[in-house]
Write a protein that holds these residues in place. Structure first.
Motif: not given
Length: 483
Positions: A105-115, A117-134
């Motif tokens: 649904n996204g395309g071969l190379w767009m899929g690779l790039a966006v997934v 990037l999405m992983g980077i964003i979600c990882t960052h969001c997990m970081h700030i969630l843990v930091q906020s909890e701390n």
């Protein structure tokens, strides 16, 4: 600059630990819940943990970590390696099976790039969630908070009008968790249906409508969800992990054989299907609710964050696997890509047929663990409401409640027997809030952020809201077209 150092430099707490916040009162409201009855010998902890008991079996879920304990011994927590294994187990589920369809649904190379990037964003969001909890734990002197309590505490510890939204914000997170987990249960039923239907029809045993399979599978699931002892369920979880490892190994070996040229697949798909791609890919990152319980139980908590921390390492492995299955799955099968990559495996080879059975069994026996989260949240609400009204909850009525929830997932699975559309709807509607939007909001509520952080989080929230709007609309539109 590492995320942690950036936030330390750019953000300061809204209030100090010695503020006028009513610590004693709020700690009483947020303290752990310990439930025990004559039919269930588990002890469930939400929020802060007691350090007086050893964990014999432990299952991490979005509503907290749930444990079976031995009262006479002392808990030691989890090592870095154990935490990494738990994180991978939480992140790698049925969502990865649908990533080749997401790439379609996204395309071969767009899929690779966006997934990626999405992983980077979600990882960052997990970081700030843990930091906020701390920060919130230090502020309130509470040992640990789950996702919903982080949200409510972030509001409750403020000195402005948002303080009045504490309970509502907690209810919002719990509602999204319930929707997500019940949605996952629906995808489990549809996943088993698709694979077992193909296996049985290939073997020439029977030809039935998909909805009949849904009813049969639901009937088989009912006895499992009536088991309330996590001590009984935990060994099945370990067995499912072994099955998953074997299954993924066989799938990857198949995907890397006889690959066509990448130019045979479109780099970017039609714009009409891109919202579906975003929603389906985001569904794979729905395990953000597991991050806080995992961090809470670590012996060496500072090792969870950081450049080479457990979180970064776990998400790097996860994103690499997501891209491998999605990229090579779509590259190999192209327009013939199915909602689950297991359905694309050859049907004339006993090895690949056995993989479909293996994954179906794995999903079947882990259904009760996903089901545990909405049952825990919803049943506690029912019990609390009954106590507030001075009424007693009838004995064994929780079994009827469990049965009703299973029937609900059965009805939704029969109504929408399309794994890819279910994944897209859940990912767009609930996944965007839990994985992207709410962590960014929580950071802004917890810290007095500088302009750079506001701009960064504003962009994250905008991306999340865009994905929520377009993904939900497109998913519902596609579902309506199937009827």
């Amino acid at each position: 600059m590492p995320v942690r150092e950036f936030l330390m430099e750019e953000s300061t707490p809204l209030i100090s630990n010695s503020s006028s916040f009513e610590h004693g009162k709020y700690e009483t409201e947020l303290k752990h819940h310990e439930t025990k009855d004559d039919t269930d010998d588990i002890v469930t902890f939400k929020g802060n943990l007691l350090k007086t008991e050893v964990v014999e079996y432990e299952i991490f879920t979005a509503s907290g970590n749930h444990m079976v304990t031995k009262p006479e011994e002392i808990s030691t927590g989890t090592t870095n390696t154990e935490c990494l294994m738990h994180l991978l187990k939480c992140m790698i589920g049925t969502g990865v099976m649908g990533l080749p369809m997401a790439y379609k649904n996204g395309g071969l190379w767009m899929g690779l790039a966006v997934v990626t990037l999405m992983g980077i964003i979600c990882t960052h969001c997990m970081h700030i969630l843990v930091q906020s909890e701390n920060e919130l734990c230090a502020r309130t002197k509470i040992k640990g908070l789950d996702y919903a309590n982080v949200m409510s505490t972030a509001c409750a510890t403020r000195n402005d009008w948002l303080k009045n939204w504490s309970k509502s914000s907690e209810n919002l997170v719990n509602t999204l968790l319930v929707i997500t987990q019940l949605g996952i249960c629906c995808t489990y039923i549809v996943f088993i249906t698709d694979n077992m239907k193909q296996v049985l029809e290939t073997a020439g045993l029977t030809v039935l409508d998909s909805r009949v399979y849904v009813v049969i599978i639901t009937a088989l699931i009912v006895p499992l969800v009536m088991v309330k002892k996590l001590k009984t369920l935990a060994p099945f979880s370990a067995f499912a992990n072994v099955l998953n490892f074997i299954g993924f190994l066989v799938i990857l070996v198949n995907l890397f054989q006889d690959l066509p040229d990448t130019r045979e697949r479109p780099a970017v798909a039609d714009i009409e299907t891109i919202p579906l791609f975003f929603a389906q890919a985001l569904f794979a990152f729905e395990a953000i609710g597991m991050v806080l319980p995992l961090h809470m139980k670590m012996i060496d908590k500072p090792a969870f964050l950081g450049k080479a921390g457990v979180l970064n390492l776990g998400l790097t492995i996860t994103v690499a696997l997501y891209n491998a299955v999605g990229f090579y799955g779509y590259l190999k099968f192209g327009e013939d890509t199915q909602p689950s990559i297991t359905v694309n495996l050859p049907s004339d080879d006993w090895l690949y047929l056995s993989v479909k059975v293996v994954f179906s069994v794995s999903v079947y026996i882990t259904y009760p663990l996903q089901f545990y989260v909405p049952v825990t949240i919803l049943w506690s609400i029912i019990e609390n409401k009954a106590k507030e009204n001075g009424k007693m909850v009838p004995k064994h009525s929780d079994y009827l409640f469990r049965f009703s929830l299973v029937l609900l997932t059965c009805g939704l699975s029969a109504l929408i027997p399309h794994l890819d559309l279910l994944i897209a709807l859940i990912g767009a509607f609930a996944g965007t809030f839990l994985a992207i939007i709410l962590p960014a909001v929580i950071e802004l509520l917890t810290f007095q952020c500088r302009l750079q952080v506001w701009i960064k989080n504003g962009l994250i929230i905008f991306v999340g809201l865009t994905g929520f709007t377009t993904g939900t609309y497109t998913s519902i539109l596609e579902i309506s077209r199937t009827f």
